[in-house]
Motif scaffolding. Structure first.
Motif, PDB file in Angstrom:
ATOM      1  N   UNK A   1       1.643   7.524  -3.443  1.00  0.00           N
ATOM      2  CA  UNK A   1       1.809   8.717  -4.269  1.00  0.00           C
ATOM      3  C   UNK A   1       0.469   9.147  -4.836  1.00  0.00           C
ATOM      4  N   UNK A   2       0.148  10.421  -4.656  1.00  0.00           N
ATOM      5  CA  UNK A   2      -1.047  10.977  -5.306  1.00  0.00           C
ATOM      6  C   UNK A   2      -0.693  11.251  -6.756  1.00  0.00           C
ATOM      7  N   UNK A   3      -1.333  10.500  -7.671  1.00  0.00           N
ATOM      8  CA  UNK A   3      -1.029  10.623  -9.095  1.00  0.00           C
ATOM      9  C   UNK A   3      -1.609  11.907  -9.682  1.00  0.00           C
TER      10      UNK A   3
ATOM     11  N   UNK B   1       4.240   2.215  -9.646  1.00  0.00           N
ATOM     12  CA  UNK B   1       3.228   1.493 -10.413  1.00  0.00           C
ATOM     13  C   UNK B   1       1.875   2.114 -10.104  1.00  0.00           C
ATOM     14  N   UNK B   2       1.160   2.525 -11.141  1.00  0.00           N
ATOM     15  CA  UNK B   2      -0.111   3.238 -10.968  1.00  0.00           C
ATOM     16  C   UNK B   2      -1.195   2.551 -11.780  1.00  0.00           C
ATOM     17  N   UNK B   3      -2.392   2.478 -11.199  1.00  0.00           N
ATOM     18  CA  UNK B   3      -3.527   1.933 -11.925  1.00  0.00           C
ATOM     19  C   UNK B   3      -3.950   0.580 -11.411  1.00  0.00           C
ATOM     20  N   UNK B   4      -5.105   0.517 -10.719  1.00  0.00           N
ATOM     21  CA  UNK B   4      -5.675  -0.757 -10.298  1.00  0.00           C
ATOM     22  C   UNK B   4      -5.562  -1.064  -8.826  1.00  0.00           C
ATOM     23  N   UNK B   5      -4.710  -0.370  -8.086  1.00  0.00           N
ATOM     24  CA  UNK B   5      -4.552  -0.670  -6.670  1.00  0.00           C
ATOM     25  C   UNK B   5      -5.789  -0.253  -5.878  1.00  0.00           C
ATOM     26  N   UNK B   6      -6.233  -1.157  -4.990  1.00  0.00           N
ATOM     27  CA  UNK B   6      -7.383  -0.865  -4.136  1.00  0.00           C
ATOM     28  C   UNK B   6      -7.092  -1.152  -2.663  1.00  0.00           C
ATOM     29  N   UNK B   7      -6.426  -2.261  -2.377  1.00  0.00           N
ATOM     30  CA  UNK B   7      -6.334  -2.710  -0.990  1.00  0.00           C
ATOM     31  C   UNK B   7      -4.969  -2.452  -0.373  1.00  0.00           C
ATOM     32  N   UNK B   8      -4.978  -2.311   0.950  1.00  0.00           N
ATOM     33  CA  UNK B   8      -3.721  -2.176   1.704  1.00  0.00           C
ATOM     34  C   UNK B   8      -2.826  -3.388   1.458  1.00  0.00           C
ATOM     35  N   UNK B   9      -3.404  -4.579   1.529  1.00  0.00           N
ATOM     36  CA  UNK B   9      -2.604  -5.782   1.329  1.00  0.00           C
ATOM     37  C   UNK B   9      -2.064  -5.875  -0.086  1.00  0.00           C
ATOM     38  N   UNK B  10      -2.882  -5.482  -1.075  1.00  0.00           N
ATOM     39  CA  UNK B  10      -2.424  -5.522  -2.460  1.00  0.00           C
ATOM     40  C   UNK B  10      -1.280  -4.564  -2.703  1.00  0.00           C
ATOM     41  N   UNK B  11      -1.346  -3.373  -2.111  1.00  0.00           N
ATOM     42  CA  UNK B  11      -0.279  -2.389  -2.254  1.00  0.00           C
ATOM     43  C   UNK B  11       0.995  -2.878  -1.573  1.00  0.00           C
ATOM     44  N   UNK B  12       0.850  -3.382  -0.349  1.00  0.00           N
ATOM     45  CA  UNK B  12       2.020  -3.861   0.389  1.00  0.00           C
ATOM     46  C   UNK B  12       2.639  -5.075  -0.301  1.00  0.00           C
ATOM     47  N   UNK B  13       1.798  -5.938  -0.873  1.00  0.00           N
ATOM     48  CA  UNK B  13       2.297  -7.119  -1.563  1.00  0.00           C
ATOM     49  C   UNK B  13       3.141  -6.735  -2.773  1.00  0.00           C
ATOM     50  N   UNK B  14       2.722  -5.679  -3.494  1.00  0.00           N
ATOM     51  CA  UNK B  14       3.500  -5.217  -4.647  1.00  0.00           C
ATOM     52  C   UNK B  14       4.871  -4.715  -4.217  1.00  0.00           C
ATOM     53  N   UNK B  15       4.919  -4.013  -3.082  1.00  0.00           N
ATOM     54  CA  UNK B  15       6.200  -3.516  -2.575  1.00  0.00           C
ATOM     55  C   UNK B  15       7.041  -4.668  -2.037  1.00  0.00           C
TER      56      UNK B  15
ATOM     57  N   UNK C   1       1.005   4.321  -6.933  1.00  0.00           N
ATOM     58  CA  UNK C   1       0.296   5.500  -7.406  1.00  0.00           C
ATOM     59  C   UNK C   1      -1.206   5.357  -7.262  1.00  0.00           C
ATOM     60  N   UNK C   2      -1.837   6.391  -6.701  1.00  0.00           N
ATOM     61  CA  UNK C   2      -3.292   6.422  -6.522  1.00  0.00           C
ATOM     62  C   UNK C   2      -3.839   7.645  -7.239  1.00  0.00           C
ATOM     63  N   UNK C   3      -4.660   7.440  -8.260  1.00  0.00           N
ATOM     64  CA  UNK C   3      -5.196   8.538  -9.049  1.00  0.00           C
ATOM     65  C   UNK C   3      -6.665   8.771  -8.792  1.00  0.00           C
ATOM     66  N   UNK C   4      -7.515   7.939  -9.383  1.00  0.00           N
ATOM     67  CA  UNK C   4      -8.961   8.125  -9.214  1.00  0.00           C
ATOM     68  C   UNK C   4      -9.381   7.987  -7.758  1.00  0.00           C
ATOM     69  N   UNK C   5      -8.707   7.115  -7.009  1.00  0.00           N
ATOM     70  CA  UNK C   5      -9.016   6.989  -5.580  1.00  0.00           C
ATOM     71  C   UNK C   5      -8.760   8.295  -4.842  1.00  0.00           C
ATOM     72  N   UNK C   6      -7.759   9.060  -5.303  1.00  0.00           N
ATOM     73  CA  UNK C   6      -7.450  10.336  -4.661  1.00  0.00           C
ATOM     74  C   UNK C   6      -8.536  11.374  -4.907  1.00  0.00           C
TER      75      UNK C   6
ATOM     76  N   UNK D   1      -9.389  -2.687   4.819  1.00  0.00           N
ATOM     77  CA  UNK D   1      -8.610  -1.528   4.373  1.00  0.00           C
ATOM     78  C   UNK D   1      -8.471  -1.544   2.857  1.00  0.00           C
ATOM     79  N   UNK D   2      -9.452  -0.978   2.169  1.00  0.00           N
ATOM     80  CA  UNK D   2      -9.374  -0.894   0.713  1.00  0.00           C
ATOM     81  C   UNK D   2     -10.197   0.285   0.221  1.00  0.00           C
ATOM     82  N   UNK D   3      -9.811   0.788  -0.931  1.00  0.00           N
ATOM     83  CA  UNK D   3     -10.525   1.902  -1.559  1.00  0.00           C
ATOM     84  C   UNK D   3     -11.758   1.379  -2.273  1.00  0.00           C
ATOM     85  N   UNK D   4     -12.737   2.238  -2.406  1.00  0.00           N
ATOM     86  CA  UNK D   4     -13.938   1.840  -3.116  1.00  0.00           C
ATOM     87  C   UNK D   4     -13.635   1.646  -4.603  1.00  0.00           C
ATOM     88  N   UNK D   5     -14.423   0.805  -5.242  1.00  0.00           N
ATOM     89  CA  UNK D   5     -14.256   0.583  -6.677  1.00  0.00           C
ATOM     90  C   UNK D   5     -14.615   1.848  -7.441  1.00  0.00           C
TER      91      UNK D   5
END
Length: 478
Positions: free
Chosen positions: A31-33, A343-357, A366-371, A392-396
């Motif tokens: 989701x684009x926050x 859940x929004x805030x702090x997600x960076x990696x594909x694995x981290x996002x999939x693990x939460x789901x 939710x992806x805000x600043x990364x968007x 597969x991860x977003x930049x810090x």
């Protein structure tokens, strides 16, 4: 028993569609926050379609499962920052509604559903951001001013920027309800697929939900249940007017993250979520946290942290727990929520996002600043099967030049400079340029100042030339 990872790959997990209770199907979990674009123009602050065409075309083609627009304020007198889009009294009329329809069309053109976030800043409306008279105070459930810093400069700046809010009357609360309902009508008429009520981050609805800012003793305060009265009324009345398939979502704080004993605590936040997920009128709940006075929210303290050089691996024994609000979300899911949790805030990696789901912590990411820094992140990286999980991860979200912000003696100014970096990059995207993730705070300030001066000079010269009839060539008289 240790949690087991799904047999699906991380991409498979994230690409699994979600059907909301209203019937709206989201093609994937990303989701684009909402982020404030700061691109609307006075005096009416309508959707700036020319710049939104660039910005929302990028997001619309990025393969998000859902796009939530930047904040749309429901009261033209009270904006959060200059450039907020507003639903004003004429928004349902032409030509204003035409801009709204074009915005909706642009946002959905890539196949992602899009809903509008509706907000009211309450006591967080800065002087000069809206069209209210200079002597009109901001509004809040109770007359509780913002406190940031202890020096006389901090107090002076806050008095000039935000002032002391007035406690709202019942008539003003009724008016706010009508303003939110009007905003929902505008979004529906324009062709958006729903709305999200912004009840987090210290905005007006959040102010009613927090015991720190809501010290009323009437029907809208005094107990946890009464502090929810305004939000319950909005959900009930908006849903009655806009049944399914129109989507109705709510964004809530998990807590205010202030000093111990102050503000909304997690226990009360959980009860607020409990009503939303069991009332049968809400399609998903987004969990976030913090406000202007917060002390410990990871979301608001993350401008200078590098989070990873390599994506974490999925493990059988431990969860990755990238999000700032995972602990609260786990408590929400213990309720066996019948509606999706974002859940929004702090997600960076594909694995981290999939693990939460996979773990059931949330159903939407939710992806805000990364968007903003990487507007096409889902298509180019997270959901790109040509990129390995490890890469597969977003930049810090490092904002360079924090030293400059720390030099500012006025906290309300210094603490706001990090978010200005993201506002600046959204304005770049609106102009058709790429984001500049490496730009420092001093450079952002310099560039924005020069652009403001240039725009002001251009406007002034244009008015002078028009007054001299420069653009009207004399017509030949036969």
């Amino acid at each position: 028993m240790a949690p087991q990872p799904s047999e699906l790959t991380s991409i498979d997990t994230l690409e699994t569609p979600v059907k909301l209770p209203c019937g709206l199907v989201l093609p994937n979990r990303l989701v684009k926050c909402p982020m404030q674009e700061t691109l609307a123009q006075a005096p009416t602050f309508d959707p700036p379609v020319e710049t939104f065409s660039n910005l929302y075309t990028k997001w619309g083609r990025a393969n998000y499962g859902l796009i939530i627009t930047g904040q749309v304020q429901v009261d033209i007198r009270f904006l959060s920052v200059p450039g907020d889009v507003v639903t004003h009294e004429h928004s349902l009329e032409s030509p204003y509604i035409d801009a709204w329809k074009r915005w909706a069309s642009i946002s959905k053109a890539g196949g992602s559903p899009c809903i509008v976030q509706l907000a009211h800043p309450g006591r967080m409306s800065a002087a000069g951001a809206g069209v209210r008279p200079a002597d009109m105070p901001t509004m809040c459930p109770s007359s509780v001013p913002v406190v940031l810093g202890d020096t006389w400069l901090d107090k002076l700046a806050l008095d000039k920027v935000l002032g002391t809010p007035k406690a709202m009357t019942i008539e003003e609360i009724d008016n706010v309800v009508e303003l939110f309902k009007h905003g929902a009508r505008v979004a529906h008429t324009a062709g958006f697929q729903g709305i999200q009520l912004h009840g987090a981050h210290g905005f007006l609805l959040s102010q009613f939900l927090s015991p720190h800012t809501n010290r009323r003793t009437d029907d809208y305060g005094g107990t946890p249940e009464k502090r929810m009265a305004l939000l319950k009324r909005l959900v009930t009345e908006i849903r009655a007017e806009h049944p399914a398939p129109f989507c109705l979502a709510v964004k809530l704080n998990s807590a205010d993250y202030m000093d111990a004993g102050q503000g909304l605590q997690q226990e009360e936040g959980l009860e607020q979520v409990r009503w939303l997920v069991t009332c049968g009128m809400v399609d998903f709940v987004e969990v976030s946290g913090g406000n202007a006075e917060n002390k410990t929210s990871g979301l608001h303290q993350s401008f200078g942290k590098k989070t990873m050089d390599r994506a974490p691996a999925k493990k059988e024994s431990t969860r990755i727990r990238e999000s700032f609000f995972t602990e609260f979300a786990e408590k929400v899911q213990a309720m066996k929520s019948p509606v999706p949790i974002q859940l929004s805030g702090g997600f960076r990696s594909r694995n981290g996002m999939a693990d939460a789901v996979d773990s059931g912590v949330c159903q939407l990411i939710g992806l805000g600043r990364s968007a903003v820094l990487e507007p096409e992140l889902p298509r180019e990286i997270i959901l790109n099967r040509d990129i390995a999980d490890d890469d597969a991860f977003a930049r810090s979200h490092i904002v360079r030049g924090q030293w400059f912000a720390n030099l500012i003696p006025v906290k309300v100014v210094g603490s706001s400079l990090g978010i200005q970096f993201f506002y600046h990059n959204m304005r770049r995207l609106g102009k058709g340029l790429a984001s500049d993730p490496d730009m420092s705070i001093p450079k952002v300030i310099l560039v924005d100042t020069l652009e403001t001066l240039r725009a002001g000079l251009t406007t002034t010269l244009s008015r002078i030339l028009q007054s001299l009839n420069f653009y009207r060539r004399p017509q030949k008289v036969d």
